[in-house]
Design a protein around this motif. Structure first.
Motif, mmCIF file in Angstrom:
data_model
loop_
_atom_site.group_PDB
_atom_site.id
_atom_site.type_symbol
_atom_site.label_atom_id
_atom_site.label_comp_id
_atom_site.label_asym_id
_atom_site.label_seq_id
_atom_site.Cartn_x
_atom_site.Cartn_y
_atom_site.Cartn_z
ATOM 1 N N ALA C 50 17.581 -1.753 12.200
ATOM 2 C CA ALA C 50 17.722 -3.290 11.446
ATOM 3 C C ALA C 50 16.229 -3.721 10.355
ATOM 4 O O ALA C 50 16.686 -4.887 9.780
ATOM 5 N N ALA C 51 15.322 -3.714 11.152
ATOM 6 C CA ALA C 51 14.001 -4.077 10.282
ATOM 7 C C ALA C 51 14.077 -3.441 8.946
ATOM 8 O O ALA C 51 13.627 -4.598 7.893
ATOM 9 N N ILE C 52 14.148 -2.690 8.834
ATOM 10 C CA ILE C 52 14.401 -1.567 7.542
ATOM 11 C C ILE C 52 15.008 -2.584 6.689
ATOM 12 O O ILE C 52 15.106 -3.028 5.300
ATOM 13 N N MET C 53 16.585 -2.960 7.424
ATOM 14 C CA MET C 53 17.336 -3.303 6.267
ATOM 15 C C MET C 53 16.568 -4.815 6.105
ATOM 16 O O MET C 53 17.533 -5.135 4.867
ATOM 17 N N ARG C 54 16.313 -5.259 6.979
ATOM 18 C CA ARG C 54 15.987 -6.735 6.356
ATOM 19 C C ARG C 54 14.682 -6.703 5.667
ATOM 20 O O ARG C 54 15.115 -7.517 5.007
ATOM 21 N N LYS C 55 13.854 -5.389 5.911
ATOM 22 C CA LYS C 55 12.782 -5.632 5.115
ATOM 23 C C LYS C 55 13.704 -6.110 3.310
ATOM 24 O O LYS C 55 12.985 -6.319 2.633
ATOM 25 N N PHE C 56 14.298 -4.896 2.957
ATOM 26 C CA PHE C 56 14.662 -4.756 1.363
ATOM 27 C C PHE C 56 15.802 -5.279 1.019
ATOM 28 O O PHE C 56 15.420 -5.532 0.071
ATOM 29 N N THR C 57 15.845 -6.037 1.730
ATOM 30 C CA THR C 57 17.315 -7.430 1.411
ATOM 31 C C THR C 57 16.537 -8.653 1.145
ATOM 32 O O THR C 57 16.418 -8.496 0.447
ATOM 33 N N ARG C 58 15.256 -8.320 2.082
ATOM 34 C CA ARG C 58 14.383 -9.603 1.518
ATOM 35 C C ARG C 58 13.355 -9.351 -0.015
ATOM 36 O O ARG C 58 13.291 -9.704 -0.408
ATOM 37 N N ALA C 59 13.636 -8.314 -0.067
ATOM 38 C CA ALA C 59 12.838 -7.650 -1.458
ATOM 39 C C ALA C 59 13.893 -7.681 -2.388
ATOM 40 O O ALA C 59 13.973 -8.194 -3.175
ATOM 41 N N ALA C 60 15.462 -7.821 -2.482
ATOM 42 C CA ALA C 60 16.322 -7.154 -2.718
ATOM 43 C C ALA C 60 16.655 -8.727 -3.464
ATOM 44 O O ALA C 60 16.929 -8.968 -5.122
ATOM 45 N N ASP C 61 16.253 -9.427 -2.878
ATOM 46 C CA ASP C 61 16.734 -10.926 -3.139
ATOM 47 C C ASP C 61 15.837 -11.237 -3.854
ATOM 48 O O ASP C 61 16.288 -12.537 -4.386
ATOM 49 N N LYS C 62 15.062 -10.865 -3.782
ATOM 50 C CA LYS C 62 13.548 -11.605 -4.693
ATOM 51 C C LYS C 62 14.150 -11.207 -6.195
ATOM 52 O O LYS C 62 13.800 -11.844 -7.121
ATOM 53 N N ASN C 63 15.189 -10.085 -6.535
ATOM 54 C CA ASN C 63 14.939 -9.322 -7.890
ATOM 55 C C ASN C 63 16.555 -10.797 -8.174
ATOM 56 O O ASN C 63 17.583 -10.818 -7.363
ATOM 57 N N ARG C 64 16.304 -10.233 -9.545
ATOM 58 C CA ARG C 64 17.892 -11.303 -9.865
ATOM 59 C C ARG C 64 18.935 -9.702 -10.114
ATOM 60 O O ARG C 64 18.483 -9.259 -10.269
#
Lengths: 448, 479, 448, 479
Positions: C50-64
């Motif tokens: 769950a923490a992995i998904m959260r980490k990568f989702t946050r990073a992904a959300d910084k990209n358009r």
């Protein structure tokens, strides 16, 4: 149309083989007045796949979701962790696109998964047997009442007022068209008052339905009820909404339930705005043949090898028609596969951790509540009711929390129309982190 | 290779999955209720779990692996884009009780789907709530009953059901506190108007009918049937299981049907999932609209909302607004065809069924002559002379690479074989299937029947002993 | 650790069976000074799934990304439509988690898909044969130059300056450590001046490399080059970056290419910030045995049935070592499966539609350009260069467009360091809708 | 059932997929270049395409369907969450040339991964660009060559490669404009120090070594080896294919290795995909850092950027920043273990290999005694006496449900069988595999060898004729 394999020349050749001139000739048995003009229906334009993704992505983006908001919402639907493996397994066409396993020789995958599912659900609930799913918890509760009536040949149903109002409403609705009384026992508190429930039992009672942990998250001792049911020769039906509890607290079966029904959504199934979820139905061995729904059983094949089949189908509608134990046909097969995959990934230890973290999060929050917010008393699993000075205070808090990407709870009256609008039903799972609780407590300041 | 049942795995559970959350103390009050013995759920490492379920999946037939000609089940292709749609976080990870202003997107889609189903059925008022076809039947009958009650006709509790009907029809009537009377089908497998008239009286609440019926034939007297029922003061319930034959071509509502459930897992391609989840929206005409269950999805101004209370409603029938994930897939299917192409579903489905019927009619007994709609009915009458029954034909098809057709249903003919190819099968596949069926007929005539009785031999398991399973049911693995 | 199946008692039993006391004893052959202390590496804390998904989702959300922004970007990477089926097929473990098909009996799935891939790529490029992929287009171009040197036993490589600067740079880099000349021919325009290219050919030339459509989207007649190559007995190598073009315009093979290389990313593979993409390598039949990379071929099994194997492996490094045609080993197998699935879904008609829509979008935009923005002249497929009055005007426009969720193009100097900073490389695909073009044109107002 | 090659499908392409975009005119200039004959790409409807590729997939063995003990290939479980990670739209649907301020998320992740790989290898400077292991070798050698050139040692072009090395090593050296000299292994399969000294001279650029080597043995003289090479003025290139034996336990950089490529599709679990995509980041020490290729991912203040120019760099080696989707998966794998658990990868991998070695060593010839690391080497010496070769053992394993081990590699022993179980296999699976191997050894000794020569019999195809394929290559389906 990308889903249609024929070319026009295929169609032409097939029509020739049939001996008609045009496809519409195949509809000659439908009176002409009922034929509708092509393209005349008020539907949208045909969309390309890219346009479909765009359309649904736009709609989805209008909804706030658990990847961008913290959820303290329960009331029958919970934001537990869903491992990626679960979604992968149920996405595989061999599970996803299979029919009900009526032809067992080429359905052993679904069938073995169902058998493993039934076993695990029986073990987790402490019951003897489980069926292969119901739609969801509310209709499962209604079906439990109906089954108790069949088993006891009595018709009165007693329902504790601390059962999820939706389960109550659907059960009441199902029973309302049949003979027999239905009684709801008001609890007068955010918990279950077993004395009141027991007081409502009489000799005509087929079953008593309680929820455990109840709608308000309360956990309590079912022993007095078991004794009362024995005395009145009625069945004790235990409903539940977050099955993860039973990896931590005593199971309905261990506490003597005759039938235990509820939701398996917590077992690897996303909230999905309420569905598809997973209805669970378990009972004691002796009542097995009165269960509704599909059941998978062990057998052997013509070569003597172990195999699985759908069984006890003489209970079912396609054989017994109007005398069937239920009208249920399609149920939630794929959700069983999700749940068994989830449970296999978790095992006892993982399930217990889910439950401990869910309960610990609530405890951490409740223990630090400020004076102006009160939590319901007594043992709670992962859900409780917070009470505010008034609805304005509560709603100020909810609005502030939403602003900070936190859904802080469900206004109790939203599910239980009878409730005062100053209460808040809140739930925690292992997806709640310590920081989220700190934020929650900070935000409560605005409710002063 | 054999795959053990999970409980047979030799080794103990390894370290469990690493979980997020608050690793703190639970309350002392709760601790008092601690479970005394663990549930004995075996835990596998992720590599083992994946391999177990992937291997199990390989023992399944699915629409993605082969033809699935199950009559009345409408096993059509399930588009993959629909699986992406329902997994969008904004549709998958939302709670039914979160603030309504944060769920406008999903409500808008559901509201739109209601409108589409109303338009397709010709019955403009729609509830999406029923979780499956049978559930839709119950809800539809509740509405019919409520409408009759509102007319003061509490005595109307009799439901007429043709003997060709799905078993869910009478079962649903029972669940709705009504009783059924079976109508004997006419010689052509259709509803016999005289038989119908004989049973219509002032206790009749409804006729439940499936059109086209389960023999694959359109009830051409539909207008007269509806007229007769209405004249008798009763209503007509339509079982939409066979809607695939009509979609975009004709509308049950136009024919006089008052209330129809729609199996979205049939007509609108939502995956069957090895037995659900399904979805059984119910569409009704204006007279029945007041009785639709709650919650209802309504639009006021630019805002969509779930309306939970309505005095005339039959009440709530599910603990949720519906099987949303299933309904979203149905919506995507309709959107892909759109107004321009929707009729082609029924057209190709009916073309395919008639093509199969035509190719097989010289070799298998066809009980009812004429055009079929989306499915065709054969029997084993000609093969039985050679000692071969429907079950043998079905099992032999497995060895030849096909899922069997629906067998022994409908009950109105002996040894029924009901074949529904759907619109998503190619001519190549239909021909291969017909060739296999003809091979079987040949084998019967040649007396080469041993392989039919022994079939199937190719799959993972041979014929399974269903009697043993039912006599001494073993439903769980012993601890 | 959820990926490790052993319990501690498993480990203990295994150690006993081996005859050592502890796992670290199995590392006794590593000098003690090199053993590092457990947990001493400066890595992050172990994360739950769950923490992995959260980490990568946050990073992904910084990209358009292309679900929330319109893309007019090309230059070797294109936002074409990717059908859901493609992703599903390559997500299936049987394809995803298989090794290179060295054991053909249990790899026929991958092998048949590769064979179908090779056939389709050969047909689309008009070439005789294709290998089973290269990493991506730039290295494929370099390998084409090396192959031409082997075939011709000459060493000089002539490169048109209108080839993608990245393909040129990598090729130049690869060649720089080997004997022989490498010549880049400056074009002096946003297109390909074949006269200049032909002028650079001499008797020592192994090959001429051009891009078609070229880096600037220009489409031109290759016939003069074919004649010049024949005269000089050198190979004509054609690179390409958006293979979708060849469903619309004449293929490299039809125009006489000896080797055609490029990118297959347009065939169902997401942009993915540059990779993994799909390098394509095709050539004439007679040069087949000089190809780099893996190749799948038809054969029969011991029972006489048709089957597929990796073949011509005597060219490869694991057999020929330092004399191999290339050092390539792992290539882009899964991307071949993606591409063949994509092409099977599209067919001639679908591929042609992709190409027509891509080209029509460009035409629609270019035809309506305002006077203050000029587009490069001549036939273009789906890419061209826009020129602004100055870099300030261009950058104003880019900023305004970004604000309106539209990536309007790539500043040319970002890829081609030599370019003046007032040019913009723009590309269109079938994912560009008419409204997007209207918005684009509206936005150009700010560049006045 | 046989699945036709796509080009054999009997029927013409149906209507194609419905595509978005601008359905307008193309320019007249472009029209002049129109393709004259269609490419003849057969188009299938979506149901047919899905069924075709699903069926093909069923003929494959994958790590998800069974054990894959391929030595030096590190076929470990590929976590499913990593597949979700790379499909996040913000990671999948981004362009390498979109404005840098709109790609800070992916750059941050890549920058972090560089740091992690530097830490794990003990070589702090990292490029993520190389697309696969062999590509990493080339890039590493480019850097070594550049460093030597910078020292004015343009004459150093000789690369020493042990005879046990992967074939990519010498091939990469050739591609880098260098030439190789093969070092004969010692009697224990390791590098022979005397042989090494004999070949080290002032033309030597580098020693390329794999440690543990491809016989599964750790080069215990590693410190002395590196000292000797450095003393001779050359550098040590480490082939990281076998890093799974060391990860978290020991670091090549600490041992004196100057430059190491890392196969993320081995050590860090990115899926092999039937032959790629892989990823071959290269980690180097400070001396080589100036030569790292461009673009580089750098952090300045809070901003991440791709730096495209650097004078000392060996230049660009790929048209993109790297195989980002592959690298993201590797990053997720490392994150799952984290600093607390990373060493357990090597520990369990080495435990498993030694367990298998120990169970099989009495029944198969073990050419080099002692501990193995993450893989163990056997030969067919004992079985050959019974006329059974490595290839027969390998093919028989298929019938017994396993993928064969790596065969006939390394080349330094006759009839090599190289077995690498990885850390993600259970003891149950290892035992079943060892039992199968022992059954084969039993069969050899009992002279029951026909089934070994005929194997495999169970899969979709029997042994395929590779000679025929190579002699008359048919690489495309004829039109």
């Amino acid at each position: 149309m990308r889903f249609l394999p024929h070319t026009d020349s295929d169609r032409q050749a097939m029509l020739e083989s049939i001996g008609v001139a045009a496809i519409r000739d195949l509809f000659a048995d439908i009176p002409a007045e009922f034929h509708i003009e092509q393209g005349s229906l008020a539907l949208g334009d045909a969309l390309s796949e890219a346009a479909i993704m765009r359309k649904f992505t736009r709609a989805a983006d209008k909804n706030r979701n658990a990847t961008n908001t913290r959820y303290f919402l329960g009331g029958g639907t919970y934001h537990h962790f869903v491992p990626a493996v679960v979604d992968y397994i149920i996405s595989r066409g061999e599970f996803l696109t299979a029919y009900t396993p009526y032809q067992p020789e080429i359905s052993q995958g679904t069938l073995q998964a169902l058998f493993e599912f039934q076993t695990m659900i029986a073990r987790l609930t402490g019951m003897d047997v489980s069926n292969a799913s119901m739609y969801e918890a509310a209709t499962a509760t209604a079906e439990a009442a109906l089954m108790a009536r069949r088993v006891t040949r009595k018709s009165r149903v007693v329902m504790a007022g601390s059962v999820n109002p939706r389960y109550r409403a659907v059960t009441a609705n199902y029973l309302s068209r049949l003979d027999g009384d239905y009684v709801e026992v008001d609890m007068g508190c955010f918990g279950t008052d077993l004395d009141r429930v027991i007081g409502a039992i009489d000799a005509s009672t087929a079953c008593v339905i309680v929820q455990y942990p109840d709608f308000y998250g309360s956990v309590y001792d079912l022993a007095p009820l078991r004794a009362a049911c024995d005395a009145a020769k009625c069945l004790m039906v235990v409903a539940f909404s977050d099955i993860s509890a039973f990896a931590l607290i005593e199971s309905p079966g261990a506490l003597g339930a005759d039938i235990a029904v509820g939701s398996g959504q917590s077992l690897g199934i996303p909230m999905g705005f309420g569905g598809p979820h997973l209805g669970l139905f378990t009972c004691k061995q002796q009542y097995m043949r009165q269960m509704p729904g599909r059941v998978c059983g062990l057998t052997t094949d013509a070569g003597g090898k172990r195999g699985f089949v759908l069984t006890l189908s003489t209970r079912e509608q396609h054989i017994r028609r109007e005398k069937a134990t239920s009208n249920i046909c399609s149920n939630q097969g794929l959700m069983c596969t999700a749940a068994v995959t989830y449970m296999a990934l978790m095992g006892d230890e993982g399930l217990n951790t889910v439950a401990r973290h869910s309960a610990a999060a609530l405890q951490s929050l409740v223990a630090r509540l400020p004076a102006h917010v009160r939590a319901a008393q007594g043992a709670r699993y992962n859900e409780t009711v917070l009470s505010f000075a008034d609805s304005a205070a509560r709603d100020r808090f909810l609005a502030a929390a939403k602003e900070r990407a936190l859904f802080a709870g469900i206004p109790l009256e939203q599910i239980d129309a009878a409730a005062e609008p100053r209460h808040l039903l809140i739930a925690t799972t292992e997806m709640v982190e310590a920081d989220d609780i700190n934020d929650y407590l900070d935000l409560l300041e605005v409710a002063k | 290779h054999e795959e053990p049942v999970l409980f047979e795995h030799a080794h103990e559970a390894p370290e469990s999955i690493n979980l997020p959350g608050v690793d703190g103390d639970i309350s002392p009050e709760l601790s008092a209720f601690a479970r005394k013995t663990p549930a004995s759920i075996p835990g596998l490492s992720e590599p083992e779990a994946v391999r177990h379920f992937v291997r199990l999946s390989q023992w399944n037939h699915g629409i993605e692996t082969g033809f699935y000609p199950l009559g009345s089940c409408t096993m059509k292709y399930n588009p993959r884009v629909n699986e992406q749609v329902v997994r969008l976080p904004g549709l998958a990870h939302i709670h039914p009780d979160q603030p309504e202003e944060t769920t406008q997107g999903v409500l808008e889609l559901m509201y739109e789907l209601q409108g589409w189903l109303g338009e397709i059925s010709g019955l403009p008022y729609v509830t999406l709530q029923p979780a499956a076809g049978a559930h839709g039947e119950l809800v539809g009958l509740m509405m019919i009953r409520a409408a009759l009650d509102a007319r003061g006709q509490q005595h109307r509790r009799k439901v007429l059901v043709p003997d060709s009907a799905h078993g869910t029809n009478p079962a649903s009537a029972t669940l709705c506190g009504m009783h059924t009377v079976e109508l004997k089908s006419g010689a052509d497998g259709r509803i016999d108007l005289e038989e119908l008239k004989r049973h219509l009286d002032d206790e009749t609440a409804a006729l439940m009918m499936t059109n086209p019926n389960t023999a694959g034939a359109f009830e051409s007297d539909i207008k007269e049937i509806c007229r007769l029922v209405h004249e008798a003061g009763a209503l007509v319930y339509g079982d939409g299981a066979n809607l695939n034959a009509l979609v975009g071509v004709a509308r049950p509502g136009d024919m006089g049907i008052d209330c129809l459930h729609i199996n979205v897992h049939k007509t609108f391609s939502t995956p069957h999932g090895g037995g659900g989840p399904g979805g059984g929206p119910v569409a009704v005409n204006e007279a029945l609209a007041p009785y639709l269950p709650v919650p209802r999805i309504e639009k006021h101004g630019d805002t969509y909302s779930l309306v939970h209370s309505c005095e005339t409603s039959v009440g709530p029938v599910l603990g949720a607004p519906g099987q949303i994930g299933v309904l979203l897939r149905a919506s995507a299917y309709i959107a892909a065809f759109g107004r321009q192409h929707l009729h082609r579903i029924a057209e190709d489905a009916v073309l395919n069924a008639n093509y199969v019927l035509n190719r097989l009619k010289g070799r298998y007994h066809v009980p009812f002559d004429g055009l079929c709609k989306h499915e065709c009915l054969l029997t084993d009458e000609w093969q039985e002379k050679h000692g071969v029954k429907t079950i043998d034909i079905a099992k032999r098809l497995i060895d030849l690479g096909f899922h069997p057709m629906t067998v022994y249903f409908p009950l109105i003919v002996h040894g029924a074989m009901l074949i529904e190819p759907t619109e998503t099968e190619s001519r190549e596949t239909l021909d291969a299937f017909c060739d296999a069926m003809i091979d079987i007929a040949d084998a019967c005539e040649a007396g080469d029947t041993a392989m039919l009785h022994d079939a199937p031999l190719k799959p993972f398991r041979r014929r399974l002993d269903e009697t043993q399973a039912a006599r001494k049911p073993v439903l769980v693995w012993p601890k």
